[in-house]
Design a protein around this motif. Structure first.
Motif, short mmCIF file in Angstrom:
data_model
loop_
_atom_site.label_atom_id
_atom_site.label_comp_id
_atom_site.label_asym_id
_atom_site.label_seq_id
_atom_site.Cartn_x
_atom_site.Cartn_y
_atom_site.Cartn_z
N ASN A 47 0.86 -1.18 0.00
CA ASN A 47 0.00 0.00 0.00
C ASN A 47 0.91 1.24 0.00
N PHE A 48 1.21 1.73 -1.20
CA PHE A 48 2.13 2.85 -1.32
C PHE A 48 1.54 4.15 -0.78
N ALA A 49 0.22 4.27 -0.78
CA ALA A 49 -0.39 5.49 -0.25
C ALA A 49 -0.08 5.67 1.22
N LEU A 50 0.04 4.56 1.95
CA LEU A 50 0.28 4.63 3.39
C LEU A 50 1.70 5.09 3.71
N ILE A 51 2.60 4.98 2.75
CA ILE A 51 3.97 5.45 2.97
C ILE A 51 4.28 6.61 2.03
N ALA A 52 3.28 7.41 1.70
CA ALA A 52 3.47 8.54 0.78
C ALA A 52 4.51 9.53 1.27
N PRO A 53 4.52 9.95 2.56
CA PRO A 53 5.56 10.90 2.99
C PRO A 53 6.97 10.34 2.82
N GLU A 54 7.17 9.07 3.17
CA GLU A 54 8.50 8.46 3.02
C GLU A 54 8.92 8.42 1.55
N LEU A 55 7.96 8.06 0.68
CA LEU A 55 8.27 7.98 -0.75
C LEU A 55 8.63 9.34 -1.33
N ILE A 56 7.87 10.36 -0.96
CA ILE A 56 8.13 11.71 -1.49
C ILE A 56 9.51 12.19 -1.07
N VAL A 57 9.85 12.03 0.21
CA VAL A 57 11.14 12.51 0.70
C VAL A 57 12.28 11.68 0.11
#
Length: 519
Positions: free
Chosen positions: A15-25
């Motif tokens: 579930n990539f949406a749940l780790i959106a902040p980590e992915l963006i940074v």
């Protein structure tokens, strides 16, 4: 059917949406590296813009998860979790990183250092901190810790030609490696201790650890594993007696890096520390069970650590003549104050009171991050290139030559002291109130006495600025635009959190649907 049922492959719960902040940074860090590699040195200020935009984007994703997310609260087979602890601490990390980018602009320019490399390291460290807060598994927490640690090791020695910076980085690397080894060994022991039958192996999932405490085949390993974790986390948040690295590393590291290390990694350490111990080794009604013994043991250890941390940090700070070293011992003392709230959360039998205590710790660390980064921003400006002017004598008489900087620094120091109408005062009120509700009156008395002791070295610097005469010519340094923005944000933050804390406190309060963290 597999002959080894315990080792059946799990369907990945992606579930990539749940780790959106980590992915963006994390993606922004890679982009910054590429931009730095293919642009001219004179054009590398673009990495500052990319970093700030990415961090603001991560903050927007965080707000979306906070108020607009209606999907599952766990992902990746329970290794990532979305709860109040993660949300509130991720907010702190993003605030710290944005302010660090702003504070570091002048330093990177005057020292003629590659800004892209610094911003990439900062973003990777930020992604590690967010992983530490979102990890619901000891493996994820360790992964986030190592991402954070490796980036900060390099940042501490980023000024390559400075021997003090090199020494700071080397000390941090060697002692940090020992702490990581303790943490990893503790994880291994906990994994072995949570085996409940010869056919069922142990677990590193934190809620599952709590569920298996009383069925463990090897209860003594629980105590050894918890002790190892206590040492590892104690090092990361700089609590006594695991604080010995802090003064030397903070003094030798570049001032913007010191500001980041004193606020960001400390908050990340608290986030994972509280998740592991409050959820993995929770309050047990039956005190005679293995879970009850482990809970009483780590709670008693934290009480001793809090007393030592507050006392050593404040007493030793009195004799420091270097401002960065004084603020390093101040950082140790503030870790002790935050531990008081942690202890209250650990002692709370009611989930609502436990959540309120965790919120108090989050508010305290947010307030500390704002006032600490503001103080270090001014210290970095006055220190000039190479951190040449960091002694207390260098601040003699600057109060009337540069009144704006002096009054801003005075505000930050008074907030660190805990004066009313400042963020530091409200932070201490919250953690001390949580401890009083759980009956730790004597611990709060020790905390208040230590706050009184800290008045000496905080007020000393204010007196030096306004009531001492300079013995040499000093010109007020120009304040660049980015640093001006950082000072405006931190001054407004200190006053807002001190005078109007209600909205932030309400936002950090646990929601009924996710306040119970133990399955």
């Amino acid at each position: 059917m597999s002959p080894f049922p315990a080792f059946q492959a799990l369907v990945p719960d992606v579930n990539f949406a749940l780790i959106a902040p980590e992915l963006i940074v994390g993606l922004a860090a890679v982009i910054v590296m590429m931009v730095d590699a293919f642009t001219h040195r004179a054009q590398q200020s673009i990495t500052t813009v990319i970093s700030i935009v990415a961090l603001i984007g991560a903050a927007a994703a965080l707000v979306w998860l906070w108020v607009g997310w209606s999907g599952p609260r766990e992902a990746f087979n329970g290794m990532i979790v979305l709860d109040d602890l993660r949300l509130s601490f991720t907010l702190i990390f993003l605030v710290v990183s944005i302010l660090t980018v702003l504070v570091s602009t002048l330093w990177v320019e005057t020292e003629k250092l590659p800004s892209g490399e610094f911003h990439a390291l900062l973003l990777f460290a930020t992604s590690g901190m967010i992983l530490m807060a979102s990890g619901n598994d000891l493996v994820i927490i360790f992964l986030g810790l190592e991402i954070l640690s490796i980036a900060t090791y390099v940042m501490a020695g980023f000024r390559r030609t400075d021997m003090r910076s090199n020494e700071s980085s080397l000390k941090y690397f060697i002692l940090g490696s020992f702490a990581s080894a303790f943490l990893l060994y503790g994880i291994a022991l906990i994994y072995g201790a949570t085996a409940t039958s010869p056919d069922l192996p142990g677990t590193t999932n934190i809620p599952t650890i709590a569920a298996r405490l009383n069925q463990s085949l090897y209860p003594p390993l629980l105590f050894a594993g918890a002790a190892m974790l206590l040492v590892g986390f104690g090092f990361k948040i700089a609590t006594a007696p695991f604080h010995v690295w802090t003064p030397d590393v903070y003094e030798g590291a570049p001032t913007p890096v010191t500001a980041f290390m004193a606020a960001g990694p400390k908050a990340a350490g608290f986030a994972s520390f509280m998740r592991v111990f409050l959820i993995g080794f929770p309050f047990a009604a039956a005190a005679s069970t293995p879970a009850g013994y482990v809970h009483k043991a780590w709670l008693a250890a934290l009480v001793v650590m809090a007393i030592l941390t507050m006392t050593i940090g404040n007493v030793v700070a009195i004799v420091q003549n270097n401002v960065k070293r004084m603020l390093a011992y101040s950082s140790i003392a503030h870790a002790g104050y935050a531990l008081v709230g942690f202890i209250a959360a650990g002692a709370a039998a009611d989930p609502q009171e436990r959540g309120a205590a965790v919120s108090a710790v989050a508010f305290y660390l947010l307030a500390y991050a704002v006032m600490n980064l503001g103080a270090f921003a001014i210290v970095a400006l006055i220190a000039r290139s190479g951190d040449r002017r960091t002694n207390v004598e260098d601040y003699n008489g600057i109060g009337f030559d540069s009144p704006v900087l002096a009054f801003a620094l005075s505000l930050f120091l008074l907030s660190l002291l805990g004066m009313p109408l400042t963020a530091g005062f409200m932070g201490k009120i919250m953690v001390f109130s949580a401890a009083l509700r759980e009956g730790y009156v004597w611990l709060v008395v020790i905390g208040v006495l230590n706050s009184a002791v800290s008045a000496y070295y905080y007020l000393r610097l204010i007196i030096v600025m306004f009531f001492r005469e300079r013995t040499e010519v000093w010109s007020a340094p120009p304040v660049p635009a980015a640093l001006t923005v950082a000072l405006v944000i931190t001054v407004a933050g200190v006053l807002y959190l001190g005078i109007f804390p209600g909205r932030i406190i309400n936002a950090l309060q646990p929601k009924p649907t996710i306040s119970v963290l133990v399955r």
